[in-house]
Motif scaffolding. Structure first.
Motif, PDB file in Angstrom:
ATOM      1  N   GLN A  32       0.843  -1.194   0.000  1.00 43.98           N
ATOM      2  CA  GLN A  32       0.000   0.000   0.000  1.00 43.98           C
ATOM      3  C   GLN A  32       0.882   1.248   0.000  1.00 43.98           C
ATOM      4  O   GLN A  32       1.868   1.334   0.745  1.00 43.98           O
ATOM      5  N   LEU A  33       0.517   2.200  -0.849  1.00 45.60           N
ATOM      6  CA  LEU A  33       1.191   3.502  -0.922  1.00 45.60           C
ATOM      7  C   LEU A  33       0.130   4.589  -0.830  1.00 45.60           C
ATOM      8  O   LEU A  33      -0.966   4.438  -1.378  1.00 45.60           O
ATOM      9  N   ASP A  34       0.462   5.700  -0.165  1.00 54.24           N
ATOM     10  CA  ASP A  34      -0.523   6.775  -0.003  1.00 54.24           C
ATOM     11  C   ASP A  34      -0.303   7.854  -1.053  1.00 54.24           C
ATOM     12  O   ASP A  34       0.420   8.830  -0.844  1.00 54.24           O
ATOM     13  N   SER A  35      -0.957   7.653  -2.198  1.00 57.03           N
ATOM     14  CA  SER A  35      -0.857   8.623  -3.293  1.00 57.03           C
ATOM     15  C   SER A  35      -2.086   9.523  -3.350  1.00 57.03           C
ATOM     16  O   SER A  35      -2.307  10.190  -4.361  1.00 57.03           O
ATOM     17  N   TRP A  36      -2.858   9.583  -2.266  1.00 55.69           N
ATOM     18  CA  TRP A  36      -4.165  10.238  -2.303  1.00 55.69           C
ATOM     19  C   TRP A  36      -4.064  11.750  -2.153  1.00 55.69           C
ATOM     20  O   TRP A  36      -2.987  12.312  -1.951  1.00 55.69           O
ATOM     21  N   ASP A  37      -5.215  12.393  -2.233  1.00 50.98           N
ATOM     22  CA  ASP A  37      -5.341  13.854  -2.160  1.00 50.98           C
ATOM     23  C   ASP A  37      -4.830  14.361  -0.810  1.00 50.98           C
ATOM     24  O   ASP A  37      -5.239  13.880   0.245  1.00 50.98           O
ATOM     25  N   VAL A  38      -3.962  15.349  -0.833  1.00 53.00           N
ATOM     26  CA  VAL A  38      -3.386  15.887   0.388  1.00 53.00           C
ATOM     27  C   VAL A  38      -4.440  16.549   1.269  1.00 53.00           C
ATOM     28  O   VAL A  38      -4.320  16.584   2.502  1.00 53.00           O
ATOM     29  N   GLN A  90       7.728  12.168  -5.038  1.00 59.69           N
ATOM     30  CA  GLN A  90       7.426  13.479  -4.466  1.00 59.69           C
ATOM     31  C   GLN A  90       8.154  14.590  -5.205  1.00 59.69           C
ATOM     32  O   GLN A  90       7.624  15.686  -5.383  1.00 59.69           O
ATOM     33  N   GLN A  91       9.338  14.304  -5.645  1.00 55.98           N
ATOM     34  CA  GLN A  91      10.092  15.286  -6.411  1.00 55.98           C
ATOM     35  C   GLN A  91       9.458  15.559  -7.768  1.00 55.98           C
ATOM     36  O   GLN A  91       9.683  16.605  -8.370  1.00 55.98           O
ATOM     37  N   LEU A  92       8.640  14.587  -8.219  1.00 55.30           N
ATOM     38  CA  LEU A  92       7.934  14.759  -9.489  1.00 55.30           C
ATOM     39  C   LEU A  92       6.556  15.384  -9.308  1.00 55.30           C
ATOM     40  O   LEU A  92       5.791  15.514 -10.262  1.00 55.30           O
ATOM     41  N   GLY A  93       6.233  15.755  -8.061  1.00 55.15           N
ATOM     42  CA  GLY A  93       4.971  16.427  -7.793  1.00 55.15           C
ATOM     43  C   GLY A  93       3.847  15.521  -7.321  1.00 55.15           C
ATOM     44  O   GLY A  93       2.720  15.982  -7.138  1.00 55.15           O
ATOM     45  N   ARG A  94       4.150  14.254  -7.104  1.00 56.87           N
ATOM     46  CA  ARG A  94       3.136  13.311  -6.634  1.00 56.87           C
ATOM     47  C   ARG A  94       3.346  13.029  -5.139  1.00 56.87           C
ATOM     48  O   ARG A  94       4.289  13.510  -4.538  1.00 56.87           O
ATOM     49  N   PHE A  95       2.452  12.239  -4.537  1.00 53.75           N
ATOM     50  CA  PHE A  95       2.582  11.804  -3.146  1.00 53.75           C
ATOM     51  C   PHE A  95       2.827  12.984  -2.188  1.00 53.75           C
ATOM     52  O   PHE A  95       3.836  13.061  -1.509  1.00 53.75           O
ATOM     53  N   GLN A  96       1.855  13.896  -2.168  1.00 53.79           N
ATOM     54  CA  GLN A  96       1.990  15.077  -1.333  1.00 53.79           C
ATOM     55  C   GLN A  96       1.652  14.828   0.138  1.00 53.79           C
ATOM     56  O   GLN A  96       1.901  15.684   0.980  1.00 53.79           O
ATOM     57  N   ARG A  97       1.113  13.669   0.426  1.00 49.28           N
ATOM     58  CA  ARG A  97       0.803  13.343   1.813  1.00 49.28           C
ATOM     59  C   ARG A  97       2.044  12.779   2.504  1.00 49.28           C
ATOM     60  O   ARG A  97       2.990  12.331   1.849  1.00 49.28           O
ATOM     61  N   PRO A  98       2.060  12.771   3.861  1.00 50.10           N
ATOM     62  CA  PRO A  98       3.191  12.149   4.575  1.00 50.10           C
ATOM     63  C   PRO A  98       3.342  10.683   4.171  1.00 50.10           C
ATOM     64  O   PRO A  98       2.363   9.990   3.901  1.00 50.10           O
ATOM     65  N   ILE A  99       4.566  10.215   4.117  1.00 51.14           N
ATOM     66  CA  ILE A  99       4.833   8.836   3.692  1.00 51.14           C
ATOM     67  C   ILE A  99       4.145   7.849   4.638  1.00 51.14           C
ATOM     68  O   ILE A  99       4.297   7.918   5.854  1.00 51.14           O
ATOM     69  N   ASP A 100       3.351   6.970   4.061  1.00 52.52           N
ATOM     70  CA  ASP A 100       2.652   5.937   4.839  1.00 52.52           C
ATOM     71  C   ASP A 100       2.610   4.652   4.013  1.00 52.52           C
ATOM     72  O   ASP A 100       1.555   4.193   3.579  1.00 52.52           O
ATOM     73  N   ASN A 101       3.781   4.091   3.780  1.00 52.36           N
ATOM     74  CA  ASN A 101       3.875   2.848   3.024  1.00 52.36           C
ATOM     75  C   ASN A 101       3.663   1.659   3.962  1.00 52.36           C
ATOM     76  O   ASN A 101       4.160   1.670   5.087  1.00 52.36           O
ATOM     77  N   ASN A 112      -5.854   4.748   7.063  1.00 51.04           N
ATOM     78  CA  ASN A 112      -5.147   3.768   6.243  1.00 51.04           C
ATOM     79  C   ASN A 112      -4.867   4.360   4.874  1.00 51.04           C
ATOM     80  O   ASN A 112      -5.652   5.175   4.369  1.00 51.04           O
ATOM     81  N   PRO A 113      -3.772   3.947   4.252  1.00 46.19           N
ATOM     82  CA  PRO A 113      -3.529   4.369   2.876  1.00 46.19           C
ATOM     83  C   PRO A 113      -4.501   3.674   1.936  1.00 46.19           C
ATOM     84  O   PRO A 113      -5.210   2.736   2.343  1.00 46.19           O
ATOM     85  N   PRO A 114      -4.582   4.093   0.675  1.00 42.04           N
ATOM     86  CA  PRO A 114      -5.493   3.448  -0.275  1.00 42.04           C
ATOM     87  C   PRO A 114      -5.289   1.938  -0.337  1.00 42.04           C
ATOM     88  O   PRO A 114      -4.185   1.438  -0.150  1.00 42.04           O
ATOM     89  N   ASP A 115      -6.390   1.222  -0.609  1.00 39.73           N
ATOM     90  CA  ASP A 115      -6.338  -0.236  -0.615  1.00 39.73           C
ATOM     91  C   ASP A 115      -5.899  -0.821  -1.956  1.00 39.73           C
ATOM     92  O   ASP A 115      -5.816  -2.042  -2.105  1.00 39.73           O
ATOM     93  N   GLN A 116      -5.609   0.050  -2.943  1.00 40.61           N
ATOM     94  CA  GLN A 116      -5.089  -0.403  -4.228  1.00 40.61           C
ATOM     95  C   GLN A 116      -4.033   0.588  -4.715  1.00 40.61           C
ATOM     96  O   GLN A 116      -3.838   1.651  -4.105  1.00 40.61           O
ATOM     97  N   LEU A 117      -3.357   0.241  -5.800  1.00 43.06           N
ATOM     98  CA  LEU A 117      -2.337   1.113  -6.378  1.00 43.06           C
ATOM     99  C   LEU A 117      -2.777   1.639  -7.731  1.00 43.06           C
ATOM    100  O   LEU A 117      -3.631   1.048  -8.399  1.00 43.06           O
ATOM    101  N   CYS A 172      -5.944   7.274 -10.467  1.00 45.86           N
ATOM    102  CA  CYS A 172      -6.978   6.301 -10.105  1.00 45.86           C
ATOM    103  C   CYS A 172      -6.338   5.011  -9.598  1.00 45.86           C
ATOM    104  O   CYS A 172      -5.342   4.528 -10.161  1.00 45.86           O
ATOM    105  N   ILE A 173      -6.892   4.455  -8.546  1.00 50.17           N
ATOM    106  CA  ILE A 173      -6.367   3.204  -7.999  1.00 50.17           C
ATOM    107  C   ILE A 173      -7.291   2.050  -8.405  1.00 50.17           C
ATOM    108  O   ILE A 173      -8.502   2.120  -8.237  1.00 50.17           O
ATOM    109  N   TRP A 174      -6.688   0.976  -8.959  1.00 49.98           N
ATOM    110  CA  TRP A 174      -7.494  -0.160  -9.407  1.00 49.98           C
ATOM    111  C   TRP A 174      -6.682  -1.458  -9.525  1.00 49.98           C
ATOM    112  O   TRP A 174      -7.216  -2.491  -9.916  1.00 49.98           O
TER     113      TRP A 174
END
Length: 436
Positions: free
Chosen positions: A60-66, A277-288, A75-80, A247-249
């Motif tokens: 699980q990776l937290d790529s969701w809306d900050v 994050q350097q590419l502008g994604r994953f703006q939330r705190p790391i929660d892998n 919990n982080p998203p249930d899919q990638l 989108c996560i699926w």
């Protein structure tokens, strides 16, 4: 002496058959209700792959809306996303790894007399079959080279193979999916893990898929994806824009064989997120997170709260039944006061009387346990009829649950008989003899 006590217990049960029937019915009803709910909870929470559950981890990776965290930030998203899943696949940092998603397809039979078959499909990579110990009836899984070369290969379920090829060895044969020909490389034997741990998002207790195809077919638009999809920002126009979206699926599993491998893979995930994050994604705190099979099932609450509540209520009902049994046993044993007084006058010890009446309680419990098993069987059949395929294979009374029913009934009846037996053993013989 034990056989003698058994004979006395049987004589007493038959002599007071009405009272005995009430006690057996009370214990049977309580055991039946308890075992019905325990069986369902037991099978829902069982380990679907015990030989490897400690080495398989869901990613699980937290790529969701900050500004709007997934699951309220618990919990982080249930899919990638497709982007993250394919990036992790290309990195090849795990011992084994598999990306997958639900799909569907239409099989066009070569026999003109057969109608097209709409089938559920699983789009996955080659390691899927080895990681999840999928048994094969014919052939083998496709290879990593087949994934790399984007070959049109397919693995059939046993049921699909029977429909299409009459159950014969179909390895090397071809089937037509959405206008494209696919070579059959393997046929899976009976395989229905419960819960269906590899994809909780589309139903933890659904049946396994009819066919399995390489994951790249979704991106190549050769097969249609399905399953749960969640997005937190617009995807853009066209399928390629959807693939590149947030989108996560997809579901992503890795096999890590030691604590060190797990620690190293977590370091890799943290580094990957920092790079994104350097590419502008994953703006939330790391929660892998890396959750093994049982941790993943627990976090997704596969055993619903209402099922656990029903089990608790059934045990409360069992307690009520036992309290009624205590009252009935007390009435029965105290009704034998003259007989007990006479036996004590003839030299029977309190210990002897205690053993006799505890054995009688145990006999009533065993008979009640057998009745409870019968009631539990019909209760489970009723649950399966009520919920249909959702409870298929989860309403089965196995040997463990049958043994538990008898043991629970025996223990409960002995427990219920302790106080009535104690009262019976403390009857004063002189008082009973005087009253005769």
């Amino acid at each position: 002496m034990f056989n003698y006590y058994l004979r006395l217990a049987w004589i007493s049960i038959l002599r007071h058959w009405g009272l005995s029937l009430l006690m057996v019915s009370a214990i049977g009803l309580g055991i039946g209700a308890a075992i019905t709910t325990v069986t369902v909870n037991y099978l829902m929470s069982s380990n679907p792959i015990p030989e490897q559950s400690e080495q398989l981890f869901y990613v699980q990776l937290d790529s969701w809306d900050v500004n709007d965290p997934f699951d309220d930030g618990l919990n982080p998203p249930d899919q990638l996303t497709y982007t993250d899943a394919t990036n992790l696949m290309r990195a090849k940092q795990a011992f084994r790894q598999s990306v997958q998603a639900q799909a569907f397809a239409v099989i066009e039979p070569t026999d003109p007399d057969m109608l097209p078959l709409i089938v559920n499909a699983r789009a996955n990579t080659a390691d899927f079959f080895t990681m999840f110990n999928v048994p094969f009836l014919y052939g083998n899984p496709w290879s990593q080279a087949s994934d790399d070369n984007k070959e049109h290969v397919v693995v059939l379920s046993k049921a699909s193979n029977e429909k299409l090829f009459g159950g014969e060895n179909s390895v090397g044969q071809s089937i037509k999916l959405a206008g494209n020909m696919y070579r059959v490389v393997g046929v899976i034997d009976n395989w229905q893990p419960k819960p269906r741990f590899y994809d909780i998002t589309t139903g933890a207790f659904n049946d396994t898929e009819d066919i399995f195809v390489p994951f790249h077919l979704i991106a190549d638009e050769k097969i249609s994806r399905s399953g749960n999809t969640n997005c937190w920002k617009p995807t853009g126009d066209g399928f390629q824009a959807f693939l590149a979206s947030e989108c996560i699926w997809t579901q992503f599993w890795v096999q890590l064989n030691s604590a060190q491998e797990k620690a190293e893979y977590m370091q890799f995930l943290n580094a990957y997120v920092q790079e994104q994050q350097q590419l502008g994604r994953f703006q939330r705190p790391i929660d892998n997170r890396l959750s093994n099979v049982m941790q993943w099932l627990a976090s997704q609450e596969v055993v619903a709260d209402d099922a656990q509540m029903m089990m608790a209520m059934s045990f409360m009902f069992l307690m009520v039944c036992l309290l009624n049994t205590v009252g009935l046993l007390l009435a029965k044993f105290l009704g034998k006061a003259p007989e007990i007084g006479l036996r004590q006058a003839l030299g029977a010890s309190k210990r002897t009387l205690f053993y006799q009446y505890i054995i009688e309680s145990a006999c009533i419990g065993i008979i009640g346990g057998i009745l409870g098993l019968i009631l539990a069987y019909f209760g489970l059949q009723g649950i399966e009829l009520l919920y249909g395929d959702a409870m298929k294979d989860l309403a089965t009374l196995d040997s463990k649950m049958a043994g538990l029913a008898v043991v629970l009934a025996l223990f409960s009846s002995i427990l219920a008989g302790l106080y009535p037996t104690w009262r019976a053993c403390h009857i004063q013989p002189a008082q009973q003899l005087k009253s005769q």
